[in-house]
Design a protein around this motif. Structure first.
Motif, short mmCIF file in Angstrom:
data_model
loop_
_atom_site.label_atom_id
_atom_site.label_comp_id
_atom_site.label_asym_id
_atom_site.label_seq_id
_atom_site.Cartn_x
_atom_site.Cartn_y
_atom_site.Cartn_z
N GLN A 105 -2.41 -8.33 4.30
CA GLN A 105 -2.29 -7.17 5.19
C GLN A 105 -0.94 -7.12 5.90
O GLN A 105 -0.36 -6.06 6.09
N ASN A 145 -2.50 1.49 7.28
CA ASN A 145 -3.89 1.18 6.97
C ASN A 145 -4.01 0.99 5.46
O ASN A 145 -3.55 1.84 4.69
N THR A 146 -4.59 -0.13 5.06
CA THR A 146 -4.78 -0.43 3.65
C THR A 146 -6.25 -0.24 3.30
O THR A 146 -7.12 -0.81 3.95
N TYR A 147 -6.50 0.54 2.27
CA TYR A 147 -7.85 0.86 1.84
C TYR A 147 -8.16 0.10 0.56
O TYR A 147 -7.72 0.48 -0.52
N SER A 165 -11.03 -2.23 4.74
CA SER A 165 -9.80 -1.58 5.18
C SER A 165 -9.24 -2.31 6.39
O SER A 165 -10.00 -2.87 7.20
N THR A 190 -15.32 -0.64 2.84
CA THR A 190 -14.85 0.73 2.59
C THR A 190 -14.89 0.97 1.07
O THR A 190 -15.81 1.57 0.55
N THR A 201 -15.47 5.69 5.73
CA THR A 201 -14.18 5.00 5.75
C THR A 201 -13.26 5.62 6.80
O THR A 201 -12.60 4.91 7.57
N THR A 224 -11.97 3.97 10.45
CA THR A 224 -10.54 3.90 10.76
C THR A 224 -10.26 4.55 12.10
O THR A 224 -9.47 4.03 12.90
N VAL A 280 -0.33 4.81 4.73
CA VAL A 280 -1.53 4.31 4.05
C VAL A 280 -1.18 3.77 2.67
O VAL A 280 -0.20 4.19 2.04
#
Length: 499
Positions: A246, A263-265, A269, A310, A385, A389, A409
């Motif tokens: 991350q 933000n990493t999905y 997440s 997520t 999701t 967030t 993102v």
């Protein structure tokens, strides 16, 4: 002459090797999956030997397909699934047990014992984290308790602990024959064993969990030469960057200034907000190290909102409910309805992470009527999701003196146009997707390239970031507030289910 920088991206489900050019563009990539071992409900393991084998395969695969030679690589970086815990024999390199993965919840009882009357936040001021099954410390304790002779061997210095970055660094630099036993500050900050101020192992944490210091790796910066590769297709190339996945995504998104966020999905997440040189503490979010660029540099810190489920929810719709044939089909199914039909889906399959930290929560689908169909469930799953967030963004705004003007993102779910538009709608500010989607591997490559002199400074890296797509919010404030209130009512109904 070195033309490229590479990165090993060791993730939860697969390992990849990615080569980048000087402009930060992908030259070639190879990926191999490894087995997800689930011996019991709530237990998740990986075979470290298999992960090491897959790492060698992807390195060889890229060099074979690209015709790039090892001598053309300036450096290689490592990025990894964090918290996943390996303990192995120093003399042989043999793991004493499968790796215990970050998602694993077998230490729930141990965590309650460690918390005792002082509560789960007893170490939080020093380490930035609550006592939780999520982090490495309790996983080490479980291994020392449950593998015969492990405690005594650890105290004698015969065993070594590492997260996946440490395991791969040790193997890549020789393993039993002089391998480097080290980690970087970002991964160390996720063990629950490192003091955020001193960036050294925290003795009260080690004492509480009964973990011998002799088992621990050296903590180093995120961007320096740790050693050279030996025994693979890239022998002689310096390993010069390590970042937890991350933090690597934050770095790859070039969020170098205070208040910038990504933000990493993925399976879960992860929102990271750069707080600069300030350690910001809160009981809703995690405080970690974002990066440290060299041994003498000042560390940069982050607030992190970790969301457990997520992308894994979409996989659940595919594999368990079998209402979609593959993950991308969830968008088409969700578009068959105009809205969620009043349905909300809280995916607390094994509790909730930020901002609740409730291991007694369980998944709920609420608002069902005879009108609801599988399209509404698919749409509610995607919306979950975005709402999760929104919760972690709000938690960051409560404590950090920052103002969100946009959210960068990345991750597989950013290809879902419906989700990304809804994300911008519920946040009330733009969502931006970069041109280079492999931001995690790119961040590790950037850290390695800086240490090797391939790039001069972070300013040069920022010039390489470019926007692929932007989503502007379209939802009215009234609808946003109403939807958020319903989401929070749904979350309340998930809490306290597990006794």
């Amino acid at each position: 002459m070195a033309k490229y920088v590479a990165a090993v991206d060791q993730g939860t489900t697969s390992s990849r090797f990615v080569i980048f050019d000087r402009d930060g563009r992908i030259v070639d990539i190879d990926q191999r999956e490894h087995e997800q071992i689930t011996p019991r409900a709530g237990w998740v393991e990986h075979d470290p030997a298999e992960v090491w084998t897959r790492t060698g395969e992807v390195i060889g695969g890229v060099l074979a397909s690209s015709n790039i030679e090892a001598g053309e690589l300036a450096a290689v970086g490592i990025t990894n699934q964090r918290e996943t815990t390996v303990v192995w024999e120093r003399a042989t390199g043999r793991p004493i047990h499968n790796a215990i993965v970050w998602q694993d919840t077998r230490t729930a009882g141990l965590v309650r014992e460690l918390a005792g009357g002082a509560g789960v936040d007893r170490l939080r001021d020093a380490v930035g984290l609550p006592l939780s099954t999520y982090f490495s410390g309790p996983k080490i304790r479980w291994l020392l308790d449950n593998i015969e002779g492990a405690q005594e061997r650890a105290e004698r210095g015969e065993l070594a602990f590492g997260t996946m970055d440490t395991w791969l660094l040790w193997r890549l630099t020789g393993g039993p024959n002089g391998g480097v036993h080290a980690t970087d500050v970002t991964n160390a900050s996720r063990t629950m064993l490192m003091n955020l101020e001193t960036l050294d192992w925290h003795e009260p944490s080690l004492e509480l969990m009964g973990i011998p210091r002799a088992i621990l790796p050296e903590i180093r910066s995120s961007s320096e030469v740790y050693g050279e590769v030996c025994g693979t297709a890239i022998d002689g190339v310096p390993i010069a960057g390590i970042l937890g996945d991350q933090q690597a995504a934050l770095f790859g998104q070039t969020c170098f200034h205070r208040g910038e966020a990504k933000n990493t999905y993925g399976t879960g997440s992860f929102l990271l907000v750069n707080t600069g040189e300030e350690v910001v503490r809160t009981d809703k979010l995690l405080t970690s190290v974002g990066y440290k660029l060299g041994p003498d540099a000042q560390a940069c810190y982050v607030l992190e909102g970790s969301i457990a489920v997520t992308g894994a929810l979409v996989q659940w719709l595919r594999d368990r409910l079998q209402i979609i044939p593959d993950a991308p089909a969830v968008e088409d199914l969700a578009r068959t309805v105009e809205d969620n039909g009043g349905v909300y889906f809280v995916p607390a399959f094994a509790g909730l992470f930020a901002p609740y930290w409730r291991d007694d929560a369980r998944g709920v689908i609420v608002g069902l009527t005879g009108y609801a169909n599988r399209g509404h469930i698919a749409r509610a799953a995607l919306e979950a999701t975005a709402w999760q967030t929104r919760e972690v963004v709000d938690a960051a705004l409560e404590v950090a003196d920052v103002r969100f003007t946009e959210l960068r993102v990345d991750g597989g779910m950013t290809g879902n146009e419906l989700l990304m538009q809804f994300q911008a709608d519920v946040l009330g500010f733009p969502v931006l997707r970069p041109t280079v989607s492999e931001t995690t591997a790119l961040g590790a490559a950037y850290a390695a390239g800086l240490a090797a002199g391939f790039w001069s400074d972070t300013g040069e890296l920022r010039e390489r970031w470019s926007e692929d797509r932007r989503w502007e919010p379209r939802m009215s404030e009234r609808d946003r507030a109403a939807g958020y209130a319903q989401w929070q009512r749904a979350v309340e109904r998930s809490l306290g289910w597990e006794q």
